[in-house]
Enzyme design. Structure first.
Site, PDB file in Angstrom:
ATOM      1  N   ARG A 276       0.771  -1.181   0.211  1.00  0.00           N
ATOM      2  CA  ARG A 276       0.452   0.271   0.035  1.00  0.00           C
ATOM      3  C   ARG A 276       1.042   1.395   0.142  1.00  0.00           C
ATOM      4  NH1 ARG A 276      -4.796  -0.546   2.233  1.00  0.00           N
ATOM      5  NH2 ARG A 276      -4.374  -2.166   3.323  1.00  0.00           N
ATOM      6  N   ARG A 311     -12.558  -2.031  -2.320  1.00  0.00           N
ATOM      7  CA  ARG A 311     -12.731  -1.586  -0.893  1.00  0.00           C
ATOM      8  C   ARG A 311     -13.396  -1.418  -0.005  1.00  0.00           C
ATOM      9  NH1 ARG A 311      -8.909   1.112   0.784  1.00  0.00           N
ATOM     10  NH2 ARG A 311      -8.774   0.057   2.532  1.00  0.00           N
ATOM     11  N   TYR A 315     -15.093  -3.057   2.041  1.00  0.00           N
ATOM     12  CA  TYR A 315     -14.450  -2.977   3.901  1.00  0.00           C
ATOM     13  C   TYR A 315     -15.327  -1.371   4.289  1.00  0.00           C
ATOM     14  CZ  TYR A 315     -10.446  -5.452   2.593  1.00  0.00           C
ATOM     15  OH  TYR A 315      -9.528  -6.018   2.368  1.00  0.00           O
ATOM     16  N   CYS A 342     -25.540  -5.236  -9.704  1.00  0.00           N
ATOM     17  CA  CYS A 342     -26.326  -6.339  -8.667  1.00  0.00           C
ATOM     18  C   CYS A 342     -26.375  -6.105  -7.277  1.00  0.00           C
ATOM     19  CB  CYS A 342     -27.672  -6.939  -9.468  1.00  0.00           C
ATOM     20  SG  CYS A 342     -27.422  -6.610 -12.115  1.00  0.00           S
TER      21      CYS A 342
END
Ligand SMILES: *Cc1c(COP(=O)(O)O)cnc(C)c1O
Length: 427
Positions: A276, A311, A315, A342
């Site tokens: 990251r 993401r 989360y 959907c």
């Protein structure tokens, strides 16, 4: 801190003439400057090496940029190992930190000469069966359990994580491995994710350094490297302070001098496996507003969806959004910004205050350089987007084309219905 895009509206309008939205765009300049700062922050340690966590962004063009700074690859699967080999990253330039590892993966990692990081004590036997021996250079992953508290409330819960060995197991593992012929040992731990504090690495380092001193003393195993793994975070929200990698490097240096040097272990190499931090801020998802909907709430529908960036859906993660050309307008409209899946969790933002958005506006979703494209999938028959590199000279390079329907159908190649469909459409 105000979050700014690394690309202007004019540049994007130009890029979109060739490459339609949605796409991920990466910032070569940002990647390079950060890689350089990372390298400098740990230059006090002779053996220092960053192994970029390939899972965070598996684009070989981007990994090759990092290779220029001497970084290696942290792989955790067969295909990631293939990718690493394909770009010429082999031997000790690979850290193989996997878990629940298949036999073939261990065999391939060993064949490439990667440093294998064992997730469990039972993997000693498993590895020995897989490759017919135990490597001379080996690493073990540690999990202290409990709660790992850094500071100002940032913590994670290693006791609930599936990774690593208990302290007792790592002592046993070192004894067994030494007996079986291992000579160069390393330890690894990943205790908290996306930490936005300069204290995480030094605190983790202290724990691992103290463990290393005891391990070497009690088992006689020669500890050659300590891998601080991933977890250094980035400021996704405007109110977060970015980590200062120089301060982090100095913090680890201080603990190194406090714990390892007095124990006669001043030659231990420090490794990291950041994903990251190396790439996250230097990528963004560029997308166009294609719908506006007003029912019980106000919705903006984009041409991107969660398959491009999972993401937020997965989360509830915050990703900052800039409406290009409207940076200075008041944030006086509350929107849910959605994709087309959907699934009701396909929302890039919920109740986000933004300037008024019109159809056709270009939206930049920030910080998608890590765990963005890489987490993509094909739900609802959605295809993965292109990846573009904004080079230092301002030009743009296509570093991965967008998926086409033929890619989606490729795994049905045991049937011929896609060919028949194309034939029919062309008639
Ligand atoms: C995911 C992962 C990393 C990278 O984590 P970041 O939070 O992206 O820095 C490093 N090592 C291992 C073993 C991982 O699983």
């Amino acid at each position: 801190m105000e979050k700014k895009t690394f690309v202007t509206k004019e540049q994007l309008e130009e890029i979109i003439k060739t490459y339609p939205t949605p796409f991920h765009l990466y910032d070569e300049k940002g990647i390079r400057e950060n890689a350089k700062a990372m390298k400098e922050a740990f230059s006090w340690n002779k053996g220092f090496k960053e192994y970029f966590a390939v899972k965070a962004n598996a684009n070989p063009f981007l990994i090759n940029l990092l290779r220029e700074y001497g970084f290696g690859c942290d792989c955790s699967s067969y295909t990631e190992l293939m990718l690493s080999e394909a770009i010429g990253c082999v031997g000790e330039d690979i850290m193989f930190s996997s878990n629940d590892t298949p036999t073939e993966d261990f065999q391939y990692a060993a064949q490439l000469g990667a440093t294998i990081n064992l997730d469990d004590i039972t993997h000693i036997d498993f590895l020995e069966k897989a490759i017919g021996k135990i490597p001379e250079r080996i690493s073990c992953r540690f999990n202290p359990g409990g709660i790992f508290e850094v500071c100002n409330g940032i913590m994670d819960n290693p006791g609930d994580a599936k990774y690593g060995m208990t302290e007792e197991q790592i002592f046993d593992a070192f004894r067994i491995l030494k007996e079986k012929g291992s000579k160069e040992f390393g330890i690894h731990a990943f205790l908290a994710s996306n930490t936005v504090t300069n204290e995480y690495y030094p605190m983790l380092a202290k724990k691992l350094f103290e463990l290393a001193v005891r391990l070497e003393k009690e088992t006689g195993a020669k500890i050659c490297f300590i891998n601080l793994s991933g977890g250094v975070g980035i400021p996704y929200t405007p109110d977060q302070e970015p980590n200062d990698i120089r301060a982090i490097g100095e913090g680890v240096h201080r603990v190194y001098d406090e714990v390892l040097v007095p124990a006669g272990m001043g030659d231990v190499a420090i490794y990291s496996e950041l994903g990251r931090f190396m790439m996250g801020p230097y990528g963004c998802l560029v997308t166009t507003a294609i719908h506006e909907k007003h029912t019980h709430k106000d919705y903006i529908g984009l041409d991107a969806c969660a398959v491009n960036l999972m993401r937020p859906a997965m989360y509830g993660a915050y990703h900052h959004i800039t409406v290009m050309g409207k940076e200075n307008l008041p944030l006086d409209h509350k929107y849910d910004v959605t994709g087309s899946l959907c699934e009701n969790n396909d929302k890039f933002a919920v109740d986000r205050m933004l300037p008024e958005i019109q159809k056709g506006d270009i939206l930049v979703i920030h910080d998608t350089g890590a765990h963005g494209f890489a987490m993509g999938y094909n739900y609802n028959g959605k295809l993965k987007s292109a990846e573009l590199l904004l080079k230092e000279d301002g030009s743009v390079q296509l570093i991965r084309r967008a998926e086409k329907p033929s890619d989606y159908f490729a795994t049905f190649d045991c049937f011929d219905f896609y060919e028949k469909l194309v034939e029919k459409q062309n008639k």
